[in-house]
Design a protein around this motif. Sequence first.
Motif, PDB file in Angstrom:
ATOM      1  N   SER A  79       0.819  -1.215   0.000  1.00 60.15           N
ATOM      2  CA  SER A  79       0.000   0.000   0.000  1.00 60.15           C
ATOM      3  C   SER A  79       0.851   1.262   0.000  1.00 60.15           C
ATOM      4  N   LEU A  80       2.153   1.104   0.247  1.00 58.39           N
ATOM      5  CA  LEU A  80       3.034   2.267   0.221  1.00 58.39           C
ATOM      6  C   LEU A  80       3.326   2.656  -1.224  1.00 58.39           C
ATOM      7  N   ALA A  81       3.191   3.927  -1.523  1.00 60.44           N
ATOM      8  CA  ALA A  81       3.546   4.411  -2.856  1.00 60.44           C
ATOM      9  C   ALA A  81       5.049   4.232  -3.056  1.00 60.44           C
ATOM     10  N   PRO A  82       5.498   4.006  -4.293  1.00 57.07           N
ATOM     11  CA  PRO A  82       6.930   3.796  -4.545  1.00 57.07           C
ATOM     12  C   PRO A  82       7.813   4.876  -3.942  1.00 57.07           C
ATOM     13  N   GLU A  83       7.355   6.130  -4.025  1.00 58.42           N
ATOM     14  CA  GLU A  83       8.177   7.215  -3.480  1.00 58.42           C
ATOM     15  C   GLU A  83       8.228   7.176  -1.952  1.00 58.42           C
ATOM     16  N   ASP A  84       7.099   6.741  -1.316  1.00 56.20           N
ATOM     17  CA  ASP A  84       7.085   6.631   0.144  1.00 56.20           C
ATOM     18  C   ASP A  84       7.994   5.488   0.606  1.00 56.20           C
ATOM     19  N   ARG A  85       7.961   4.389  -0.127  1.00 53.53           N
ATOM     20  CA  ARG A  85       8.809   3.251   0.237  1.00 53.53           C
ATOM     21  C   ARG A  85      10.282   3.606   0.064  1.00 53.53           C
ATOM     22  N   ALA A  86      10.596   4.320  -0.997  1.00 52.74           N
ATOM     23  CA  ALA A  86      11.984   4.708  -1.239  1.00 52.74           C
ATOM     24  C   ALA A  86      12.500   5.675  -0.180  1.00 52.74           C
ATOM     25  N   ALA A  87      11.581   6.384   0.453  1.00 54.36           N
ATOM     26  CA  ALA A  87      11.989   7.380   1.457  1.00 54.36           C
ATOM     27  C   ALA A  87      12.234   6.777   2.837  1.00 54.36           C
ATOM     28  N   LEU A  88      11.897   5.501   3.049  1.00 50.35           N
ATOM     29  CA  LEU A  88      12.098   4.872   4.358  1.00 50.35           C
ATOM     30  C   LEU A  88      13.584   4.806   4.703  1.00 50.35           C
ATOM     31  N   GLN A  89      13.905   5.161   5.957  1.00 46.94           N
ATOM     32  CA  GLN A  89      15.296   5.161   6.399  1.00 46.94           C
ATOM     33  C   GLN A  89      15.422   4.531   7.772  1.00 46.94           C
ATOM     34  N   VAL A  90      16.642   4.035   8.055  1.00 45.45           N
ATOM     35  CA  VAL A  90      16.934   3.480   9.382  1.00 45.45           C
ATOM     36  C   VAL A  90      16.700   4.567  10.425  1.00 45.45           C
ATOM     37  N   GLY A  91      16.008   4.199  11.488  1.00 44.35           N
ATOM     38  CA  GLY A  91      15.692   5.156  12.549  1.00 44.35           C
ATOM     39  C   GLY A  91      14.289   5.726  12.455  1.00 44.35           C
ATOM     40  N   ASP A  92      13.635   5.583  11.273  1.00 45.40           N
ATOM     41  CA  ASP A  92      12.264   6.062  11.119  1.00 45.40           C
ATOM     42  C   ASP A  92      11.312   5.227  11.969  1.00 45.40           C
ATOM     43  N   THR A  93      10.251   5.870  12.432  1.00 45.28           N
ATOM     44  CA  THR A  93       9.200   5.159  13.158  1.00 45.28           C
ATOM     45  C   THR A  93       8.096   4.788  12.169  1.00 45.28           C
ATOM     46  N   ILE A  94       7.611   3.552  12.269  1.00 42.34           N
ATOM     47  CA  ILE A  94       6.601   3.079  11.335  1.00 42.34           C
ATOM     48  C   ILE A  94       5.579   2.227  12.077  1.00 42.34           C
ATOM     49  N   LEU A  95       4.305   2.396  11.735  1.00 38.78           N
ATOM     50  CA  LEU A  95       3.241   1.625  12.362  1.00 38.78           C
ATOM     51  C   LEU A  95       3.144   0.258  11.689  1.00 38.78           C
ATOM     52  N   VAL A  96       3.126  -0.806  12.497  1.00 35.40           N
ATOM     53  CA  VAL A  96       3.070  -2.166  11.961  1.00 35.40           C
ATOM     54  C   VAL A  96       1.985  -2.973  12.669  1.00 35.40           C
ATOM     55  N   PHE A  97       1.544  -4.010  12.001  1.00 31.96           N
ATOM     56  CA  PHE A  97       0.501  -4.920  12.491  1.00 31.96           C
ATOM     57  C   PHE A  97       1.131  -6.310  12.607  1.00 31.96           C
ATOM     58  N   VAL A  98       0.888  -7.017  13.711  1.00 33.49           N
ATOM     59  CA  VAL A  98       1.470  -8.334  13.924  1.00 33.49           C
ATOM     60  C   VAL A  98       0.648  -9.385  13.177  1.00 33.49           C
ATOM     61  N   VAL A  99       1.250  -9.965  12.133  1.00 35.31           N
ATOM     62  CA  VAL A  99       0.611 -11.018  11.358  1.00 35.31           C
ATOM     63  C   VAL A  99       0.900 -12.388  11.972  1.00 35.31           C
ATOM     64  N   GLN A 100       2.134 -12.542  12.470  1.00 38.63           N
ATOM     65  CA  GLN A 100       2.555 -13.800  13.112  1.00 38.63           C
ATOM     66  C   GLN A 100       3.487 -13.441  14.249  1.00 38.63           C
ATOM     67  N   SER A 101       3.211 -13.955  15.445  1.00 34.79           N
ATOM     68  CA  SER A 101       3.997 -13.561  16.617  1.00 34.79           C
ATOM     69  C   SER A 101       5.429 -14.047  16.551  1.00 34.79           C
ATOM     70  N   GLU A 102       5.662 -15.176  15.879  1.00 31.82           N
ATOM     71  CA  GLU A 102       7.027 -15.703  15.823  1.00 31.82           C
ATOM     72  C   GLU A 102       7.126 -16.738  14.706  1.00 31.82           C
ATOM     73  N   ASP A 103       8.134 -16.585  13.839  1.00 38.49           N
ATOM     74  CA  ASP A 103       8.354 -17.597  12.816  1.00 38.49           C
ATOM     75  C   ASP A 103       9.410 -18.585  13.308  1.00 38.49           C
ATOM     76  N   LYS A 104       9.894 -19.492  12.454  1.00 37.48           N
ATOM     77  CA  LYS A 104      10.843 -20.515  12.882  1.00 37.48           C
ATOM     78  C   LYS A 104      12.180 -19.923  13.304  1.00 37.48           C
ATOM     79  N   GLU A 105      12.440 -18.686  12.896  1.00 34.82           N
ATOM     80  CA  GLU A 105      13.670 -18.020  13.302  1.00 34.82           C
ATOM     81  C   GLU A 105      13.467 -17.147  14.531  1.00 34.82           C
ATOM     82  N   GLY A 106      12.251 -17.188  15.078  1.00 32.05           N
ATOM     83  CA  GLY A 106      11.973 -16.416  16.287  1.00 32.05           C
ATOM     84  C   GLY A 106      11.627 -14.964  16.034  1.00 32.05           C
TER      85      GLY A 106
END
Length: 404
Positions: A82-109
């Motif tokens: 759902s992120l526009a290409p320009e919004d996705r390209a603008a993501l940087q380390v340290g940014d805060t982003i809202l996320v939804f938990v789809v799976q609490s833990e995969d096989k790698e934890g």
Amino acid sequence: MRTADDPNATTPPPDHDEYGASFEEEERALMEQFLSDPAHDYRNLKYGDTADGKIMRVDRDELLVDVGAKAEGVVPAREMQSLAPEDRAALQVGDTILVFVVQSEDKEGRAILSVDKARQERSWRLLQAAHESGDVISARVVNYNKGGLLVNLDGVRGFVPASQVTGISRGPDTQKQSDMARMVNTDLQLKVIEINRNRNRLILSERQAVQESRESKKDELLINLSEGDVRTGVISSVCDFGAFVDIGGADGLVHLSEISWSRVKHPAEVLKVGDKVEVAILSIDQDRKRIALSIKRTQREPWTRAGERYQLGQIVEGTITQLASFGAFARIEDGIEGLIHISEMGDERIQHPKEVVSEGMPIQARIIRIDPARKRMGLSLRLNRDDAEGEDEGDVPADPNGEA
């Protein structure tokens, strides 16, 4: 430990430090301090949780996000479509982003997270709140179908029926489709009229949002209007008895009799939707929220200068506007009509004016009477007769309705 008396003897280590605390108690205290440190207070994630996470790494196919769990979570590429290409390209380390938990833990934890579902979750909550409060929201038109417009609200797709959009005509389907195509990529002000998250159903109305906005503006306008004010407006609709004019958020009525100083049979003869007009405020009904307007009162009344422009014996040109049994009315200029009595239509006796003239017919006539105060003018088709020879009109009315 050896002693001076017995070098081979040993003594056990002291069970207290210099402050009197046992080593066991000190170790327990350190452990409690470690466990109570907020830095080690991990979240127990479960499906459906939403959280503000901190981006730790940006890869081509995923994001690594710290959400306060034992391990960092991952947002796969499929969960941020759902992120526009320009919004996705603008993501940087340290940014805060809202996320939804789809799976609490995969096989790698690691927790599997979704940006798309987080946006949808937040949007559904905001939409529900807007529905309950009746707030107006803004949304961009992304597409359309036969029935109406499709809009996107941060990951939630809504539908605006064609009947609920003011800019879509009610004519042929081809015209409707053209109108809807023109509105793609435009923003609309909307009200939520139906919301059902379980069925993923969201119905909105632009018409209600516009109406609410107009009502609010109308209340404000009614307070600030005064009788006698002159405003610029736009014709919003035309009907048999007059025309409605939008004067900046509210529609007022110009009655047929207030359109022109000239005789007008139907408003459509002189006005059409979209015309800009100057109007005078005749009256304001605060209780019923009605405004009476006049177009002709913004113009000088023609009869006030008739005495300067016209004299007895003057030959004028006009157009027959109406026939009556006693004669015919002819418009000399806008707002000024004269009566040609049946006795002034020729030398021969006639039974009805239609034997000589017809509506819309241009004529030349001689002024044989003029009374600006009573707004009356007598005309004769006998251009070479003396004034005194014209038959006296007596109390013949200035128009067939008996009005002066």
